[in-house]
Design a protein around this motif. Sequence first.
Motif, PDB file in Angstrom:
ATOM      1  N   GLN A 197       0.815  -1.220   0.000  1.00 60.17           N
ATOM      2  CA  GLN A 197       0.000   0.000   0.000  1.00 60.17           C
ATOM      3  C   GLN A 197       0.848   1.268   0.000  1.00 60.17           C
ATOM      4  O   GLN A 197       0.582   2.205  -0.751  1.00 60.17           O
ATOM      5  N   SER A 198       1.885   1.329   0.840  1.00 60.71           N
ATOM      6  CA  SER A 198       2.696   2.544   0.916  1.00 60.71           C
ATOM      7  C   SER A 198       3.447   2.800  -0.385  1.00 60.71           C
ATOM      8  O   SER A 198       3.617   3.950  -0.807  1.00 60.71           O
ATOM      9  N   GLU A 199       3.901   1.721  -1.068  1.00 56.42           N
ATOM     10  CA  GLU A 199       4.626   1.888  -2.338  1.00 56.42           C
ATOM     11  C   GLU A 199       3.692   2.406  -3.430  1.00 56.42           C
ATOM     12  O   GLU A 199       4.062   3.289  -4.209  1.00 56.42           O
ATOM     13  N   LEU A 200       2.472   1.856  -3.480  1.00 54.63           N
ATOM     14  CA  LEU A 200       1.530   2.320  -4.493  1.00 54.63           C
ATOM     15  C   LEU A 200       1.111   3.763  -4.219  1.00 54.63           C
ATOM     16  O   LEU A 200       0.945   4.558  -5.142  1.00 54.63           O
ATOM     17  N   ALA A 201       0.918   4.121  -2.926  1.00 52.31           N
ATOM     18  CA  ALA A 201       0.562   5.500  -2.597  1.00 52.31           C
ATOM     19  C   ALA A 201       1.654   6.471  -3.027  1.00 52.31           C
ATOM     20  O   ALA A 201       1.367   7.558  -3.550  1.00 52.31           O
ATOM     21  N   LYS A 202       2.925   6.090  -2.852  1.00 54.78           N
ATOM     22  CA  LYS A 202       4.031   6.948  -3.283  1.00 54.78           C
ATOM     23  C   LYS A 202       4.045   7.084  -4.800  1.00 54.78           C
ATOM     24  O   LYS A 202       4.299   8.160  -5.344  1.00 54.78           O
ATOM     25  N   ARG A 203       3.732   5.997  -5.489  1.00 54.73           N
ATOM     26  CA  ARG A 203       3.735   6.028  -6.956  1.00 54.73           C
ATOM     27  C   ARG A 203       2.598   6.898  -7.496  1.00 54.73           C
ATOM     28  O   ARG A 203       2.766   7.636  -8.465  1.00 54.73           O
ATOM     29  N   LEU A 204       1.425   6.811  -6.842  1.00 55.99           N
ATOM     30  CA  LEU A 204       0.269   7.592  -7.286  1.00 55.99           C
ATOM     31  C   LEU A 204       0.267   9.014  -6.737  1.00 55.99           C
ATOM     32  O   LEU A 204      -0.629   9.795  -7.040  1.00 55.99           O
ATOM     33  N   ASN A 205       1.247   9.326  -5.868  1.00 55.53           N
ATOM     34  CA  ASN A 205       1.385  10.664  -5.292  1.00 55.53           C
ATOM     35  C   ASN A 205       0.156  11.033  -4.448  1.00 55.53           C
ATOM     36  O   ASN A 205      -0.407  12.111  -4.568  1.00 55.53           O
ATOM     37  N   TYR A 207      -1.848  10.039  -0.312  1.00 51.27           N
ATOM     38  CA  TYR A 207      -1.620   9.496   1.020  1.00 51.27           C
ATOM     39  C   TYR A 207      -1.949   8.001   1.041  1.00 51.27           C
ATOM     40  O   TYR A 207      -2.792   7.524   0.281  1.00 51.27           O
ATOM     41  N   SER A 208      -1.271   7.293   1.958  1.00 54.48           N
ATOM     42  CA  SER A 208      -1.535   5.863   2.095  1.00 54.48           C
ATOM     43  C   SER A 208      -2.974   5.601   2.534  1.00 54.48           C
ATOM     44  O   SER A 208      -3.596   4.633   2.115  1.00 54.48           O
ATOM     45  N   SER A 209      -3.526   6.487   3.368  1.00 51.40           N
ATOM     46  CA  SER A 209      -4.907   6.317   3.807  1.00 51.40           C
ATOM     47  C   SER A 209      -5.897   6.469   2.653  1.00 51.40           C
ATOM     48  O   SER A 209      -6.964   5.850   2.652  1.00 51.40           O
ATOM     49  N   THR A 210      -5.544   7.292   1.647  1.00 51.44           N
ATOM     50  CA  THR A 210      -6.415   7.446   0.475  1.00 51.44           C
ATOM     51  C   THR A 210      -6.506   6.144  -0.307  1.00 51.44           C
ATOM     52  O   THR A 210      -7.586   5.727  -0.741  1.00 51.44           O
ATOM     53  N   VAL A 211      -5.368   5.486  -0.483  1.00 53.08           N
ATOM     54  CA  VAL A 211      -5.367   4.194  -1.182  1.00 53.08           C
ATOM     55  C   VAL A 211      -6.160   3.164  -0.375  1.00 53.08           C
ATOM     56  O   VAL A 211      -6.917   2.366  -0.933  1.00 53.08           O
ATOM     57  N   TYR A 212      -6.025   3.213   0.963  1.00 57.92           N
ATOM     58  CA  TYR A 212      -6.740   2.256   1.815  1.00 57.92           C
ATOM     59  C   TYR A 212      -8.252   2.407   1.679  1.00 57.92           C
ATOM     60  O   TYR A 212      -8.987   1.421   1.600  1.00 57.92           O
ATOM     61  N   PRO A 218     -15.088  -0.387  -6.784  1.00 56.99           N
ATOM     62  CA  PRO A 218     -15.061  -0.965  -8.137  1.00 56.99           C
ATOM     63  C   PRO A 218     -14.359  -0.072  -9.161  1.00 56.99           C
ATOM     64  O   PRO A 218     -13.854  -0.572 -10.165  1.00 56.99           O
ATOM     65  N   GLU A 219     -14.321   1.229  -8.934  1.00 58.89           N
ATOM     66  CA  GLU A 219     -13.675   2.144  -9.875  1.00 58.89           C
ATOM     67  C   GLU A 219     -12.216   2.399  -9.515  1.00 58.89           C
ATOM     68  O   GLU A 219     -11.599   3.322 -10.061  1.00 58.89           O
ATOM     69  N   PHE A 220     -11.667   1.593  -8.593  1.00 58.59           N
ATOM     70  CA  PHE A 220     -10.274   1.808  -8.186  1.00 58.59           C
ATOM     71  C   PHE A 220      -9.289   1.631  -9.354  1.00 58.59           C
ATOM     72  O   PHE A 220      -8.337   2.417  -9.472  1.00 58.59           O
ATOM     73  N   PRO A 221      -9.452   0.611 -10.240  1.00 57.69           N
ATOM     74  CA  PRO A 221      -8.492   0.502 -11.358  1.00 57.69           C
ATOM     75  C   PRO A 221      -8.447   1.747 -12.239  1.00 57.69           C
ATOM     76  O   PRO A 221      -7.358   2.235 -12.592  1.00 57.69           O
ATOM     77  N   GLU A 222      -9.615   2.304 -12.593  1.00 59.55           N
ATOM     78  CA  GLU A 222      -9.621   3.503 -13.438  1.00 59.55           C
ATOM     79  C   GLU A 222      -9.050   4.700 -12.698  1.00 59.55           C
ATOM     80  O   GLU A 222      -8.345   5.528 -13.271  1.00 59.55           O
ATOM     81  N   TRP A 223      -9.361   4.789 -11.400  1.00 57.23           N
ATOM     82  CA  TRP A 223      -8.829   5.908 -10.614  1.00 57.23           C
ATOM     83  C   TRP A 223      -7.307   5.818 -10.512  1.00 57.23           C
ATOM     84  O   TRP A 223      -6.605   6.814 -10.649  1.00 57.23           O
ATOM     85  N   SER A 224      -6.776   4.603 -10.270  1.00 57.39           N
ATOM     86  CA  SER A 224      -5.322   4.451 -10.175  1.00 57.39           C
ATOM     87  C   SER A 224      -4.660   4.675 -11.529  1.00 57.39           C
ATOM     88  O   SER A 224      -3.553   5.225 -11.601  1.00 57.39           O
ATOM     89  N   ARG A 225      -5.340   4.275 -12.635  1.00 53.95           N
ATOM     90  CA  ARG A 225      -4.761   4.506 -13.958  1.00 53.95           C
ATOM     91  C   ARG A 225      -4.626   6.011 -14.241  1.00 53.95           C
ATOM     92  O   ARG A 225      -3.647   6.465 -14.842  1.00 53.95           O
ATOM     93  N   SER A 226      -5.620   6.800 -13.771  1.00 51.23           N
ATOM     94  CA  SER A 226      -5.582   8.238 -14.034  1.00 51.23           C
ATOM     95  C   SER A 226      -4.454   8.928 -13.275  1.00 51.23           C
ATOM     96  O   SER A 226      -3.996   9.988 -13.680  1.00 51.23           O
ATOM     97  N   ARG A 227      -3.983   8.326 -12.177  1.00 54.98           N
ATOM     98  CA  ARG A 227      -2.939   8.954 -11.368  1.00 54.98           C
ATOM     99  C   ARG A 227      -1.572   8.312 -11.573  1.00 54.98           C
ATOM    100  O   ARG A 227      -0.557   8.859 -11.133  1.00 54.98           O
ATOM    101  N   PHE A 236      -6.628  -4.597  -6.169  1.00 53.38           N
ATOM    102  CA  PHE A 236      -6.258  -5.003  -4.809  1.00 53.38           C
ATOM    103  C   PHE A 236      -6.689  -6.433  -4.557  1.00 53.38           C
ATOM    104  O   PHE A 236      -7.790  -6.848  -4.923  1.00 53.38           O
ATOM    105  N   SER A 237      -5.806  -7.194  -3.900  1.00 53.86           N
ATOM    106  CA  SER A 237      -6.098  -8.577  -3.533  1.00 53.86           C
ATOM    107  C   SER A 237      -6.380  -8.652  -2.041  1.00 53.86           C
ATOM    108  O   SER A 237      -5.517  -8.313  -1.219  1.00 53.86           O
ATOM    109  N   GLU A 238      -7.598  -9.078  -1.670  1.00 55.44           N
ATOM    110  CA  GLU A 238      -7.950  -9.208  -0.257  1.00 55.44           C
ATOM    111  C   GLU A 238      -7.151 -10.321   0.408  1.00 55.44           C
ATOM    112  O   GLU A 238      -6.893 -10.277   1.611  1.00 55.44           O
ATOM    113  N   LYS A 239      -6.747 -11.312  -0.367  1.00 56.71           N
ATOM    114  CA  LYS A 239      -6.057 -12.467   0.208  1.00 56.71           C
ATOM    115  C   LYS A 239      -4.640 -12.119   0.633  1.00 56.71           C
ATOM    116  O   LYS A 239      -4.194 -12.464   1.731  1.00 56.71           O
TER     117      LYS A 239
END
Length: 249
Positions: A197-205, A207-212, A218-227, A236-239
């Motif tokens: 989580q912290s690595e992806l938050a740094k990449r997307l610029n 906060y880690s809490s925002t990614v959490y 369901p729109e997380f893939p498109e949101w992460s692609r835009s950033r 995200f994998s729950e497992k």
Amino acid sequence: MSEKLLEGNGKAFLVLLLPISFLIIFLVTTWKFLLALIVLAIAFNIWQQYQWQQWCQKVNPIFHQLIRENQGKITPVDLALRGNFPGPAAKRYLDGKASEFGASFINSEEGGEVYYFITASILGNILDSSEPVKQLPAQAVSTNARSSQTLVQPSLLAPPPPPPLEEEAEAELPPPGVHTEAQPNLAKQLVFGSLIQSELAKRLNVYSSTVYKRRNDPEFPEWSRSRDPDGIAWTFSEKTKEFFPLEEG
């Protein structure tokens, strides 16, 4: 002149005295009934509070179960559907719990309210996922294989561009700490196929809490692609509690 003034003041006093007299007579004759009504109103209010407390005791197990299942995220609709009771009662219950535990809530895009309750286990998962990876050197991947893979991956994507002139090279350099740091880290970390989580938050610029908060959206893939600086969609994998690049196809 003074006699007329006194006479006018006397009439005005009589006009005020009559309603006051009727009010006093009414209170004297009906004070027992008024006192009984006040006592009944207070007793009814206490009874309603007691009934509400008893109802909340029955709803608490359902609330705790939903908090564990949804990792602290709950809506009035979730609680109403699980407990089979009216929505206003569910919202009143969650408002009381939010005030009791200091929870936060946001308005969703659909117009409803989402409540976030942070428990000790959820906070521990956030802190664990926010720590840097300490076991990477112990993975069964040699330094030579890792360096060769990081060199081969860019070559498979596109041929290297011709070296620019000194002035053009200075003009094409991206801002420091934005893309130049993220790309080498991504190439190294994707040897293991995922980011925490912290690595992806740094990449997307962000906060880690925002990614959490957004990871189960369901729109997380498109949101992460835009950033993402390279336009990569993430899932995200729950497992494994890790984030993986979403394959196009």
